[in-house]
Structures are given as C-alpha cells and as structure tokens.
Enzyme design. Structure first.
Site, PDB file in Angstrom:
ATOM      1  CG  ASP A 125      36.203  34.190  45.288  1.00 32.36           C
ATOM      2  OD1 ASP A 125      35.994  33.902  44.094  1.00 32.36           O
ATOM      3  OD2 ASP A 125      36.215  35.357  45.707  1.00 32.36           O
ATOM      4  NE  ARG A 144      34.297  41.409  35.825  1.00 31.08           N
ATOM      5  CZ  ARG A 144      33.406  41.518  34.854  1.00 31.08           C
ATOM      6  NH1 ARG A 144      32.254  42.066  35.086  1.00 31.08           N
ATOM      7  NH2 ARG A 144      33.670  41.083  33.650  1.00 31.08           N
ATOM      8  CB  CYS A 176      39.088  36.720  37.071  1.00 28.64           C
ATOM      9  SG  CYS A 176      40.471  36.582  38.191  1.00 28.64           S
ATOM     10  CB  ILE A 197      28.391  45.852  34.697  1.00 29.82           C
ATOM     11  CG1 ILE A 197      28.480  45.930  33.180  1.00 29.82           C
ATOM     12  CG2 ILE A 197      29.717  45.424  35.295  1.00 29.82           C
ATOM     13  CD1 ILE A 197      29.479  46.881  32.664  1.00 29.82           C
ATOM     14  CG  ASP A 198      22.618  43.238  33.438  1.00 30.33           C
ATOM     15  OD1 ASP A 198      23.305  42.807  34.385  1.00 30.33           O
ATOM     16  OD2 ASP A 198      21.782  42.539  32.843  1.00 30.33           O
ATOM     17  CG  LEU A 199      22.353  42.539  38.210  1.00 27.77           C
ATOM     18  CD1 LEU A 199      22.909  41.496  39.169  1.00 27.77           C
ATOM     19  CD2 LEU A 199      20.832  42.491  38.219  1.00 27.77           C
ATOM     20  NE  ARG A 242      33.664  37.550  37.946  1.00 24.14           N
ATOM     21  CZ  ARG A 242      34.647  37.848  38.762  1.00 24.14           C
ATOM     22  NH1 ARG A 242      34.681  38.998  39.372  1.00 24.14           N
ATOM     23  NH2 ARG A 242      35.614  37.034  39.006  1.00 24.14           N
TER      24      ARG A 242
END
EC number: 2.5.1.7
Length: 419
Positions: A306, A92, A116, A123-125, A121
């Site tokens: 994480d 990614r 992952c 990606i539009d931001l 998550r």
C-alpha cells in the site's frame, strides 16, 4: 466528478495528525455484529469506505450513529443475513460481515465483492476457512451463501497469509465450538487490533500478530469501548510526501513499530527520521540529496504494498536506477503510465518496475486508477513543475480523511474542484 488541482514545487512543512486506520476500522465494524451489546468505537476515520460498511451493517439490523470520529453500534438482533448488493459492489471489505453473520446466525449470503481493481485478491481462502469450520458453501449467480447450524473449531491452513481471510475466519471462530487454529495467518497490526477488540468483548484469541493464531470458542460476546489504531499507510504517505518535497514534517499519532520497513528505506535513501516516543510522533525531513533504492513489497512485517505507488513517485526524481518489485498483488503498476505522463522514466518487466530518476517532473492531467495510485499522483504533483490535475479522486476519498485539508495545513497548494 471532482479533481484535485495542485501547484507544484511546494515543500511540505509543519505538523499533521494521522487518523484511525481504515483497514483496522472496517473489520472491527464487521465484528460488532458478533454481540447484541453496545459497541462504542473512537478514532474512526470519516471515509466513503467506512460509510459503505455502516450502510451494510444497518441493512443487517444494526442501529448506528457516527459523528466526529465516534461510532456507536447496537445490534440486538440480526434482521437479515444478506448483505445488499448495492453496498458490496462498492467495496470488497463488506465481505468481512460473512464470518460474523455465520457465527451469530448460522447463515450468510453476500454478493461477490467490488472495491479497487488490483489483481485477483481471491476470496476462496475465506470460503475454504468457513468450510473447514463446518459451513456449507453454495455459489449462485453473483452470490455466495454459507450455512452452518453451529461452527466447529478446527485447524485452518492459509495458502497465502491473506489479511481479509485471517480476519473473517478469526471472527467466525470466536463463537465456534472448541478450538480453532489458523496457520500461516497474516501478521498485520490491523489483525492485532481486531483481536484486542474481540478479546475485550470476551473472546479467547492468542497469537494475533504471529503466523499461528489460536481461538477458543465462547458462547457469546459483550459490548465494548475501543479506540482504533492509527493508520500506518496514511502516516507513510505523509512521510514520503515530506521527503519527496524536501520538506520537514512532524507526523503525529503514529505507532513507530508499524512503520519499521518504511523508516528503514527512507533512511537508506538519505532522509532523516527521528522518533519522539513521548509524543507518538516522527520527524521526517530531507535535504533532497537522495540515493536510489531497491524495494520488494511483502506481507507484514515486510514493505507494504500500500506504499509502493507513493515510493515510486518519490523515486521518480532520485538520480540513478531504483527497482520496485511487487509480490503481493498483481496488476498494481497502473500508476506507472500516469507518472510517465508527468515525465517519469519507468519501465515494467514482469513484477518489477525500473525507475530511472529524472531531474524533474512536469505537471499534467492524470487520473487516479486506485486509492494508493491516487496518493502517489498527488505526491508527484507536489514535486512537479507547473500545475497537475488529478482526476477520479473518489478513489482517494475511500482511504484518506480530509487529504487536501491536511496537505494545505503543511503548505501545499491543492484545491478540490468540480470537473
């Protein structure tokens, strides 16, 4: 396929040196595309994700050498504005080349990213940010293309403080016309490292590490030498491993401020954490008398998502009930099934996991479902009675440099074998 075979009930003792941060190195490598000058980076970890990013950069026209933690990059010209599907599908973070490509060439085309499989998550931001800067976004079959003759500074508000979106928009904005303000920006140390790297190249970025970042666009950027910050997640993993195995470990090459929420939780549980400021090191030890915890993951400076899986492996054998609430990513409890196969008693309700501490875990055959889940299962294997086999360790190789070698240096009995 390779797996780890781990003999349990081994205390971790000794010293371990932490590598450079993967999550700082990846955006910095992408940012090297912003200059035609030479970029020299040190403390770059040798990981599959790093090699994937270097392949992406080569496909775009970068000349790359990488040996012994040093990367030298030179991109006099961008020969292609299209990131190859083969690499992007693996990771990614390869999407991070979009901002630099757009800024330097006015065009970027990329496949939809992989990596992952944790949660949406989106990606539009990133894309909303590029649009705000004046880019035209076109989405085709599995492709995204952005074009802009010249990006223009503006105010971008992020609906969620996404690390990747903050980095990508910041890189696009450094060569834009006028001022860009990113509001509700992510505050992670890796963003500060990227901003320092870009500023040393001649960018004008203020406020990195706070919720509002201001960027004044410049005409061009120069080459630079830069050292990547230490990996706080790798450091945290070894710290948790030390406590889980009732060990005593000195973790070297750390920035203590980046580990504040973890240190607080380990001390609350009853472990000892002592800072040696002169050496940039932390001594972590535990006598095994630990108390249960309530943990809620949050964007930085909160408790890192994480380290959530690794903490769960630790809490699995702590008497009482611990509660871990995941607020950052959905679908991030995939390790629970595997820990329960080893005898843990963990149940999930919505975004929370309730962990009833058991006396001991038992070695079993388990598989890593993602990078941090893999690290958690290794910690569980070190604590368990008997032998544990952890499969799908390619996930672990994406984010931990020489993991089994470093663990063996601390007394762990762990081998990498072909399945």
């Amino acid at each position: 396929m390779e797996k780890f075979v781990i003999e349990g009930k081994q205390r971790l003792t000794g010293r371990v040196k932490i590598s450079g941060a993967k999550n700082a190195a990846l955006p910095i490598l992408a940012g090297a595309l912003l200059t035609g000058g030479t970029v020299r980076l040190t403390e770059v970890p040798e990981l599959t994700d790093i090699y994937t990013m270097l392949e992406v950069l080569k496909a775009l026209g970068a000349k790359v050498t990488f040996s012994e933690g040093e990367v030298v990059l030179h991109t006099p010209e961008i020969t292609s504005a299209e990131a190859p599907y083969e690499q992007v599908r693996k990771m990614r973070a390869s999407f991070l080349v979009m901002g630099p490509l757009l800024a330097r060439t006015g065009r970027a085309r990329i496949s939809l990213p992989g990596g992952c499989a944790i949660g949406a998550r989106p990606i539009d931001l990133h894309l909303k940010g590029f649009e705000a800067l004046g880019a035209k976004i076109e989405m085709g079959h599995g492709f995204i293309e952005a074009t802009a003759p010249r990006l223009k500074g503006t105010t971008v508000y992020l609906d969620f403080p996404s690390v990747g979106a903050t980095e990508n928009i910041m890189m696009a904005a450094v060569l834009a016309e006028g001022q860009t303000i990113i509001e509700n920006a992510a505050e992670e140390p890796e963003i500060v490292d990227l901003a320092n790297f870009l500023n040393n190249m001649g960018a004008k970025i203020k406020g990195a590490g706070t919720k509002v970042i201001r960027i004044t666009g410049v005409k061009d950027l120069d080459g630079v030498n830069h050292t990547v910050i230490p990996d706080r997640i790798e450091a945290g993993t070894f710290m948790i491993g030390a406590v889980a195995t009732q060990g005593e470990v000195i973790v070297e090459n750390v920035i203590t401020d980046h580990l504040t929420p973890l240190i607080a939780k380990l001390i609350e549980a009853g472990a000892e954490v002592i800072e040696d400021e002169d050496q940039n090191a932390l001594l972590v030890r535990s006598n095994g008398k630990l108390k249960p915890l309530d943990i809620k993951t949050l964007p930085y400076p909160g408790f890192p998502t994480d380290l959530q899986a690794q903490m769960m492996a630790l809490l699995a054998t702590v008497p009482g009930i611990s509660v871990v609430t995941e607020t950052v990513f959905e679908n991030r409890f995939m390790h629970v099934t595997e820990l329960n196969r080893m005898g843990a008693k963990i149940r999930i309700e919505g975004r929370s996991a309730f962990i009833e501490g058991v006396e001991s875990l038992t070695g079993a055959r388990v598989k890593a479902t993602d990078l941090r889940a893999g690290a958690a299962l290794v910690i569980a294997g070190l604590v368990a009675d008997g032998v544990t086999e952890v499969g799908h360790i390619f996930h672990i190789d994406r984010g931990y440099e020489r993991f089994e070698e470093k663990l063996r240096g601390l007394g762990a009995k762990i081998e990498r074998v072909s399945d």
